[in-house]
Design a protein around this motif. Sequence first.
Motif, mmCIF file in Angstrom:
data_model
loop_
_atom_site.group_PDB
_atom_site.id
_atom_site.type_symbol
_atom_site.label_atom_id
_atom_site.label_comp_id
_atom_site.label_asym_id
_atom_site.label_seq_id
_atom_site.Cartn_x
_atom_site.Cartn_y
_atom_site.Cartn_z
ATOM 1 N N PHE A 128 0.820 -1.208 0.000
ATOM 2 C CA PHE A 128 0.000 0.000 0.000
ATOM 3 C C PHE A 128 0.855 1.259 0.000
ATOM 4 C CE2 PHE A 128 -3.357 -2.669 2.207
ATOM 5 C CZ PHE A 128 -4.223 -2.655 1.129
ATOM 6 N N GLU A 129 0.357 2.287 -0.658
ATOM 7 C CA GLU A 129 0.937 3.634 -0.568
ATOM 8 C C GLU A 129 0.822 4.046 0.898
ATOM 9 O OE1 GLU A 129 2.672 7.187 -1.520
ATOM 10 O OE2 GLU A 129 2.380 5.537 -2.916
ATOM 11 N N ASP A 130 1.909 4.566 1.462
ATOM 12 C CA ASP A 130 1.913 4.821 2.894
ATOM 13 C C ASP A 130 2.957 5.885 3.232
ATOM 14 O OD1 ASP A 130 1.990 4.622 5.702
ATOM 15 O OD2 ASP A 130 1.911 2.438 5.684
ATOM 16 N N THR A 131 2.547 6.911 3.959
ATOM 17 C CA THR A 131 3.488 7.960 4.355
ATOM 18 C C THR A 131 4.542 7.441 5.321
ATOM 19 O OG1 THR A 131 2.023 8.689 6.139
ATOM 20 C CG2 THR A 131 1.820 9.824 4.007
ATOM 21 N N ALA A 132 4.298 6.307 5.954
ATOM 22 C CA ALA A 132 5.294 5.724 6.851
ATOM 23 C C ALA A 132 6.571 5.360 6.100
ATOM 24 C CB ALA A 132 4.717 4.492 7.552
ATOM 25 N N VAL A 133 6.446 5.038 4.821
ATOM 26 C CA VAL A 133 7.623 4.711 4.008
ATOM 27 C C VAL A 133 8.512 5.943 3.877
ATOM 28 C CG1 VAL A 133 8.433 3.950 1.736
ATOM 29 C CG2 VAL A 133 6.401 2.898 2.756
ATOM 30 N N THR A 134 7.917 7.080 3.538
ATOM 31 C CA THR A 134 8.676 8.326 3.399
ATOM 32 C C THR A 134 9.372 8.687 4.701
ATOM 33 O OG1 THR A 134 7.070 9.085 1.769
ATOM 34 C CG2 THR A 134 8.502 10.758 2.731
ATOM 35 N N LYS A 135 8.666 8.533 5.801
ATOM 36 C CA LYS A 135 9.255 8.846 7.111
ATOM 37 C C LYS A 135 10.433 7.924 7.413
ATOM 38 C CE LYS A 135 5.066 10.716 9.158
ATOM 39 N NZ LYS A 135 4.025 10.525 10.175
ATOM 40 N N SER A 150 2.480 -0.208 10.239
ATOM 41 C CA SER A 150 1.946 0.642 9.172
ATOM 42 C C SER A 150 1.352 -0.247 8.084
ATOM 43 C CB SER A 150 3.058 1.516 8.591
ATOM 44 O OG SER A 150 4.033 0.700 7.952
ATOM 45 N N ALA A 151 0.537 0.334 7.234
ATOM 46 C CA ALA A 151 -0.087 -0.442 6.150
ATOM 47 C C ALA A 151 0.978 -1.076 5.257
ATOM 48 C CB ALA A 151 -1.017 0.454 5.333
ATOM 49 N N ALA A 152 1.991 -0.304 4.877
ATOM 50 C CA ALA A 152 3.057 -0.842 4.030
ATOM 51 C C ALA A 152 3.872 -1.882 4.787
ATOM 52 C CB ALA A 152 3.954 0.282 3.522
ATOM 53 N N GLY A 153 4.126 -1.648 6.062
ATOM 54 C CA GLY A 153 4.870 -2.605 6.873
ATOM 55 C C GLY A 153 4.163 -3.945 6.965
ATOM 56 N N ARG A 154 2.848 -3.905 7.155
ATOM 57 C CA ARG A 154 2.069 -5.149 7.212
ATOM 58 C C ARG A 154 2.095 -5.865 5.863
ATOM 59 N NH1 ARG A 154 -3.173 -4.085 8.102
ATOM 60 N NH2 ARG A 154 -2.938 -1.847 7.903
ATOM 61 N N LYS A 172 -5.470 -5.820 4.621
ATOM 62 C CA LYS A 172 -6.418 -4.716 4.475
ATOM 63 C C LYS A 172 -5.815 -3.480 5.097
ATOM 64 C CE LYS A 172 -10.470 -7.608 4.316
ATOM 65 N NZ LYS A 172 -11.773 -7.901 4.828
ATOM 66 N N ARG A 173 -6.205 -2.325 4.584
ATOM 67 C CA ARG A 173 -5.689 -1.058 5.101
ATOM 68 C C ARG A 173 -6.064 -0.856 6.565
ATOM 69 N NH1 ARG A 173 -3.509 2.977 3.108
ATOM 70 N NH2 ARG A 173 -2.932 3.120 0.957
ATOM 71 N N GLY A 174 -7.243 -1.283 6.952
ATOM 72 C CA GLY A 174 -7.697 -1.079 8.316
ATOM 73 C C GLY A 174 -8.162 0.346 8.547
ATOM 74 N N TRP A 175 -8.620 0.612 9.753
ATOM 75 C CA TRP A 175 -9.170 1.925 10.092
ATOM 76 C C TRP A 175 -8.126 3.026 9.960
ATOM 77 C CZ3 TRP A 175 -13.430 4.309 9.968
ATOM 78 C CH2 TRP A 175 -13.633 5.482 10.676
ATOM 79 N N LYS A 176 -6.921 2.785 10.471
ATOM 80 C CA LYS A 176 -5.854 3.779 10.404
ATOM 81 C C LYS A 176 -5.539 4.127 8.941
ATOM 82 C CE LYS A 176 -1.069 4.370 11.964
ATOM 83 N NZ LYS A 176 0.036 3.726 12.676
ATOM 84 N N GLY A 177 -5.440 3.110 8.101
ATOM 85 C CA GLY A 177 -5.170 3.336 6.684
ATOM 86 C C GLY A 177 -6.310 4.058 5.992
#
Length: 187
Positions: A128-135, A150-154, A172-177
Amino acid sequence: QYISGGSGIEKAMHYDHAEKLLLQQKLADCAGRADIIIVDTGAGLGRNVMDFILAADEVLLVTTPEPTSLTDAYAVMKAYSIYAAQKNLRLIINRVYEQKESREVALKLRRAAEKFLHMPVDCLGYVFEDTAVTKAVRRQTPLIEADPDSAAGRCIEALAEALITGTKMKVKRGWKGFLQQIFKFST
């Protein structure tokens, strides 16, 4: 475990004989510590990249839904279909917003590979596209260490599991995603 190889692994093809022997020994030592070793060749289709791809037991081709990335992915698949003696290539669709997008992208590439290259191609999974990757990149820390939930981590954890066990990946992205996607901010 993760061992960063730095950038420029393709420069290894230009090493002298002694340097190549040393590199070969160091890489061979890794086999005693891991069941699977992944070499990230980076984007592109240079001769050195093809040497790594053709030497691999299995190729994991990472692409994104962007047209230029899909064009590059098809070029790699085409070269691989021509030169690989044993074809074993699977797709990973990176930077998707939903699982459906991943399926659509994989289907396009699979159909093109079957129709024009006469080569079956499976899809291992997606990230998944995820700002956690950029961080994580900014902190120079592997995502799995920086934010494994994070979504990408999962997704990366599920990809590893699918690679090892041969099972289908589903995250799944889940609520946070969902909130991150709707409001375009990091939760």
